[in-house]
Motif scaffolding. Structure first.
Motif, short mmCIF file in Angstrom:
data_model
loop_
_atom_site.label_atom_id
_atom_site.label_comp_id
_atom_site.label_asym_id
_atom_site.label_seq_id
_atom_site.Cartn_x
_atom_site.Cartn_y
_atom_site.Cartn_z
N ASP A 183 0.81 -1.00 0.34
CA ASP A 183 0.10 0.27 0.10
C ASP A 183 0.86 1.27 -0.03
O ASP A 183 0.44 1.84 -1.07
CB ASP A 183 -1.36 -0.47 1.42
CG ASP A 183 -1.91 -0.54 0.97
OD1 ASP A 183 -1.81 -1.73 -0.19
OD2 ASP A 183 -2.86 -1.37 2.32
N ILE A 190 2.29 1.64 -3.44
CA ILE A 190 1.37 2.10 -4.73
C ILE A 190 1.06 4.00 -4.09
O ILE A 190 0.68 4.68 -4.73
CB ILE A 190 0.21 1.15 -4.29
CG1 ILE A 190 0.23 0.25 -4.65
CG2 ILE A 190 -0.53 1.86 -4.52
CD1 ILE A 190 -0.47 -1.33 -4.51
N TYR A 207 3.23 -1.18 -10.30
CA TYR A 207 2.56 -2.27 -10.92
C TYR A 207 2.89 -3.33 -10.44
O TYR A 207 2.17 -4.93 -10.31
CB TYR A 207 3.27 -2.81 -12.13
CG TYR A 207 2.90 -1.07 -13.02
CD1 TYR A 207 1.32 -0.62 -12.68
CD2 TYR A 207 3.60 -0.33 -13.92
CE1 TYR A 207 0.76 0.52 -12.81
CE2 TYR A 207 3.10 0.59 -13.72
CZ TYR A 207 1.93 1.23 -14.21
OH TYR A 207 1.29 2.26 -14.96
N ARG A 250 1.42 -4.39 -7.15
CA ARG A 250 -0.39 -4.40 -7.50
C ARG A 250 -0.25 -5.69 -7.39
O ARG A 250 -1.53 -5.79 -6.85
CB ARG A 250 -0.92 -3.06 -8.17
CG ARG A 250 -1.28 -1.65 -7.65
CD ARG A 250 -1.85 -0.56 -8.90
NE ARG A 250 -1.80 0.27 -9.34
CZ ARG A 250 -2.89 0.89 -8.36
NH1 ARG A 250 -3.81 0.01 -7.98
NH2 ARG A 250 -3.23 2.24 -8.20
N ARG A 293 -0.40 -7.24 -4.29
CA ARG A 293 -1.11 -6.64 -3.24
C ARG A 293 -2.59 -8.05 -3.93
O ARG A 293 -3.66 -8.39 -3.13
CB ARG A 293 -1.71 -5.13 -3.13
CG ARG A 293 -2.45 -4.68 -2.06
CD ARG A 293 -3.02 -3.11 -1.87
NE ARG A 293 -3.35 -2.38 -3.12
CZ ARG A 293 -3.75 -1.86 -3.41
NH1 ARG A 293 -3.07 -0.35 -2.25
NH2 ARG A 293 -4.10 -1.37 -4.06
N ALA A 294 -2.86 -8.22 -5.15
CA ALA A 294 -4.04 -8.13 -5.27
C ALA A 294 -3.84 -10.18 -5.37
O ALA A 294 -5.12 -10.22 -4.38
CB ALA A 294 -4.43 -8.65 -7.31
N ASN A 300 -11.70 -5.51 -5.26
CA ASN A 300 -10.23 -4.53 -5.17
C ASN A 300 -9.17 -5.50 -5.85
O ASN A 300 -8.34 -5.31 -6.33
CB ASN A 300 -9.64 -4.64 -3.62
CG ASN A 300 -10.75 -3.25 -3.26
OD1 ASN A 300 -11.04 -1.95 -4.16
ND2 ASN A 300 -11.14 -3.65 -2.05
N ASP A 335 -6.97 -4.21 -8.65
CA ASP A 335 -5.56 -4.22 -9.64
C ASP A 335 -4.58 -5.05 -10.07
O ASP A 335 -3.94 -4.30 -11.19
CB ASP A 335 -4.25 -4.86 -7.52
CG ASP A 335 -4.52 -3.73 -6.68
OD1 ASP A 335 -4.66 -2.08 -7.29
OD2 ASP A 335 -3.85 -4.06 -6.06
N CYS A 365 -2.74 -3.60 -13.69
CA CYS A 365 -1.53 -4.55 -14.19
C CYS A 365 -1.21 -4.58 -15.68
O CYS A 365 -0.39 -4.85 -16.14
CB CYS A 365 -0.87 -5.56 -13.83
SG CYS A 365 -0.47 -5.19 -11.73
#
Length: 162
Positions: free
Chosen positions: A89, A92, A99, A102, A105-106, A117, A121, A125
């Protein structure tokens, strides 16, 4: 902040740190090899040692974005998803390694059941061409979970084309 000097053997340097309001004054010595030692520890799966060194790097602003990203990967390896997500987080929000952050995190969001969410993300990408094969594959899995078979098949085809 006053940068002191390098040690005679260039192994470390010192600087003076005076916190705002003179509440804390320290002479800090920073090991120039700390980041690389952490990366070596990661490669040996010694995540606790790596995290300790990476914490020092982040705090002392030694390759802070790379250090934070590497620390997040260590947390992931240890199953500490909340800590990893917090680092992703922060990256980002800063726009650093966005990227990659993200993407990972995804993966965390999907594991936590937050497909919406995670999908957002992964779409960022894919739209930006980041690691298309893996990003499309991960997004296809979410589409399948959501019953969006046509979108899932399209992403699988895109993944295989890479």
């Amino acid at each position: 902040l006053y940068l002191g000097q390098w040690s005679p053997d260039s192994e470390w340097f010192t600087f003076e740190y005076n916190r705002r309001g003179h509440m804390l004054y320290q002479l800090v010595a920073v090991d120039a090899a700390t980041y690389y030692r952490a990366i070596c520890a990661m490669s040996l799966a010694d995540y606790d040692s790596a995290i300790a060194d990476l914490n020092a790097c982040v705090e002392n602003k030694i390759s802070p974005d790379d250090s934070r990203f590497s620390r997040a990967l260590c947390y992931l390896q240890q199953g500490k998803n909340d800590e990893a997500k917090a680092d992703f987080d922060a990256l980002i929000e800063k726009g650093a390694r966005e990227y990659e952050a993200r993407y990972y995190r995804a993966l965390i969001l999907r594991a936590q059941g937050d497909n919406e969410n995670a999908l957002a993300d992964l779409t960022v990408c894919v739209d930006n061409g980041f690691d298309l094969a893996n990003s499309c594959y991960q997004r296809a899995q979410i589409y399948f979970d959501l019953g969006m078979e046509e979108a899932a098949v399209a992403d699988l085809e895109a993944s295989l084309a890479e």
